[in-house]
Design a protein around this motif. Structure first.
Motif, PDB file in Angstrom:
ATOM      1  N   GLY A 316      30.527  38.892  45.307  1.00 46.83           N
ATOM      2  CA  GLY A 316      30.190  40.224  45.784  1.00 46.83           C
ATOM      3  C   GLY A 316      30.825  40.466  47.135  1.00 46.83           C
ATOM      4  O   GLY A 316      31.630  39.661  47.630  1.00 46.83           O
ATOM      5  N   PHE A 337      34.316  44.928  43.270  1.00 45.19           N
ATOM      6  CA  PHE A 337      33.007  44.275  43.175  1.00 45.19           C
ATOM      7  C   PHE A 337      31.989  45.199  42.509  1.00 45.19           C
ATOM      8  O   PHE A 337      31.995  46.409  42.758  1.00 45.19           O
ATOM      9  N   HIS A 424      27.089  39.036  38.053  1.00 47.05           N
ATOM     10  CA  HIS A 424      28.002  39.616  39.027  1.00 47.05           C
ATOM     11  C   HIS A 424      29.418  39.546  38.471  1.00 47.05           C
ATOM     12  O   HIS A 424      29.765  38.615  37.734  1.00 47.05           O
ATOM     13  N   VAL A 426      33.609  40.254  39.701  1.00 44.26           N
ATOM     14  CA  VAL A 426      34.660  40.605  40.651  1.00 44.26           C
ATOM     15  C   VAL A 426      35.974  40.571  39.880  1.00 44.26           C
ATOM     16  O   VAL A 426      36.304  39.554  39.266  1.00 44.26           O
TER      17      VAL A 426
END
Length: 514
Positions: A316, A337, A424, A426
């Motif tokens: 992040g 992100f 998450h 990216v």
């Protein structure tokens, strides 16, 4: 039909709780209207704090003043928050007053001048305090001797009551806030005391958020020139204590092949192996940003790829809150992100300011670890807060400071969550980094969490030797001069020896004559 229904129930019951937490919620949009920033008063900064708190509940926010309000805006939103910081200001927008009469969505009012419609629905009666000290309480938290001056408090109201405000004189015993159906009211909200935290409890119910909040430990301000051995020692201590953590690292945009950078990367890889998660901090913004030629987008992508290619999985981005309200920073820096941690604004430098925030699937509310220490709590174990929160402190400069912080963390009964448990992502053109249920992936390949240290050679020419003109001629001249000097020394030595012998023979001859 019954068999199918039972199968569905079994499947639902088999879904793990952490997966339920990670299910994406439908995008929610909030309109935030305020009458003034109350600069120079105790309420200064509460609008910014509210914006970050809304982000922690995964809300997209459009912000406006009453003066900038345009006809029909209210009808575009299902949730509206109005903050009245100024006790002597009246709403002059005729369009807003007309639209509010017809508004049917959820409404939260903070501060002075409660609309008649809200007073009627909540059966609300308020009074104004004098200059005095009060006690605030919410959940397990309590703060004594909070000085207030000329603020409203609730005398009577229907609906659910939240927390409490009581005066040391004993003349005030009121709830901190109230909510019933689509209306909610909070009379007092400031940044820096318990009212900042109490707002989270009211917001969670009013926004209809059901997910349990998570608590993360975040260490900020780690640079390539930080004491990397101290970073490793910190990671070891947290790992042995069973505390998962996040480090927010400053990006590097050039000289990424130097040994100093390699040692920085090896340290981050070691932190990752000790159950640490990596967050890319926003670069320092100056007035000269983007004037050197390289785009911020290319620089951020370069650093992410450097990390990913080295086996490090950034999960992040950490940035000051205003970045999420700037079109340039959102498109050039944050677009890689889907998760962020937004810090309080310290030095605002907009490039392309916009009224609407960027929404992220995860955006924890950051506060210094010391913020909670000023409050009393009823139980020894600190309960989870309503929203996702990152408790932060800056990386220490000395080992003694670090050991003191480590001991403080171990003495506090706080349950810290692992940032990797949530989902998450990216993504750059070259690399895709994911976290799923505590596991890390780079381009669909599992990250080796036990990758050994590499030896980084410290003997390195940081400035490459350039070709020099007339270097050969100078070298020949140097050799000739050296030869002449040596020859001169030899002749001088020979003359010294001859002179010594002549003087000795003369001395002996004179002695014989005597």
């Amino acid at each position: 039909m019954i068999r199918t229904f039972l199968c569905i129930l079994i499947i639902i019951g088999a879904v793990p709780s952490n997966y339920v937490h990670a299910l994406p919620r439908e995008p929610s949009h909030v309109l935030l209207i305020y009458d003034g920033l109350a600069i120079g008063t105790s309420r200064e900064g509460n609008i910014e704090a509210l914006q970050r708190m809304l982000a922690s509940y995964r809300m997209q926010v459009t912000i406006s003043t009453f003066d900038a309000y345009k006809k029909g805006m209210l009808a575009q939103y299902q949730k509206v928050i109005v903050v009245r910081n100024l006790d002597d200001a009246t709403t002059t927008s005729v369009d807003y007053l007309h639209d509010f009469e017809a508004y049917k969505g959820d409404y939260l009012h903070i501060g002075f001048h409660v609309p008649a419609q809200v007073q009627s629905q909540l059966n609300l009666h308020t009074k104004i305090t004098n200059d005095q000290f009060v006690q605030l309480s919410i959940g397990q938290w309590k703060q004594r001797s909070v000085r207030v001056s000329h603020i409203p408090y609730i005398v009577q109201a229907n609906g659910r009551h939240y927390g409490g405000i009581s005066s040391e004189k004993g003349d005030i015993h009121a709830p901190y806030g109230v909510r019933e159906n689509r209306f909610a009211y909070v009379p007092y909200y400031e940044r820096g005391n318990l009212s900042e935290l109490a707002m989270a409890y009211v917001l969670k119910d009013w926004l209809k958020v059901t997910e349990q909040g998570r608590t993360y430990l975040l260490i900020k301000e780690i640079y390539p020139f930080s004491d990397l051995k101290l970073v490793e020692s910190m990671a070891d201590q947290l790992y042995r204590a069973g505390i998962p953590f996040i480090v927010s690292v400053r990006p590097v945009f050039s000289n990424t092949d130097y040994p100093a950078m390699k040692r920085y990367l090896e340290t981050l890889k070691y932190v990752q192996s000790r159950n640490g998660s990596i967050l890319v901090n926003a670069p320092v913004v100056t007035t000269t940003i983007n004037q050197a030629g390289a785009k911020l987008e290319d620089q951020m992508e370069l650093f992410i790829d450097v990390l990913a290619n080295y086996g490090i999985a950034p999960l992040g981005m950490g940035a000051e809150m205003y970045w999420s309200y700037d079109q340039y920073y959102v498109n050039q820096g944050m677009r890689f992100f889907n998760s962020t941690i937004l810090f309080p604004n310290e030095s605002i430098r907009y490039k392309s300011q916009q009224d609407e925030s960027q929404r992220f699937s995860s955006s924890a509310f950051s506060m210094p670890l010391s913020f909670l220490e000023q409050f009393e709590h009823a139980d020894k174990v600190i309960a989870r807060l309503p929203m996702d929160v990152a408790l932060t402190y800056d990386f220490d400069e000395t080992e003694d400071q670090m050991n003191e912080h480590m001991q403080t963390l171990m003495d506090r009964w706080i349950h810290f969550d692992d940032y990797k448990i949530d989902d998450h992502e990216v993504k750059t053109v070259t690399n895709t980094v994911l976290s799923r249920n505590g596991l890390l992936y780079i381009n669909d390949r599992s990250v080796d969490m036990n990758d050994a240290y590499r030896h980084i050679n410290s003997e390195y020419d940081y400035l490459h030797e350039q070709k020099k003109s007339l270097a050969t001629l100078f070298n020949i001249q140097n050799k000739i001069l050296i030869a002449l000097i040596i020859a001169t020394l030899l002749v001088f030595g020979l003359l010294f020896i001859i002179g010594y012998r002549l003087y000795k023979d003369k001395y002996i001859k004179q002695r014989k004559e005597l």
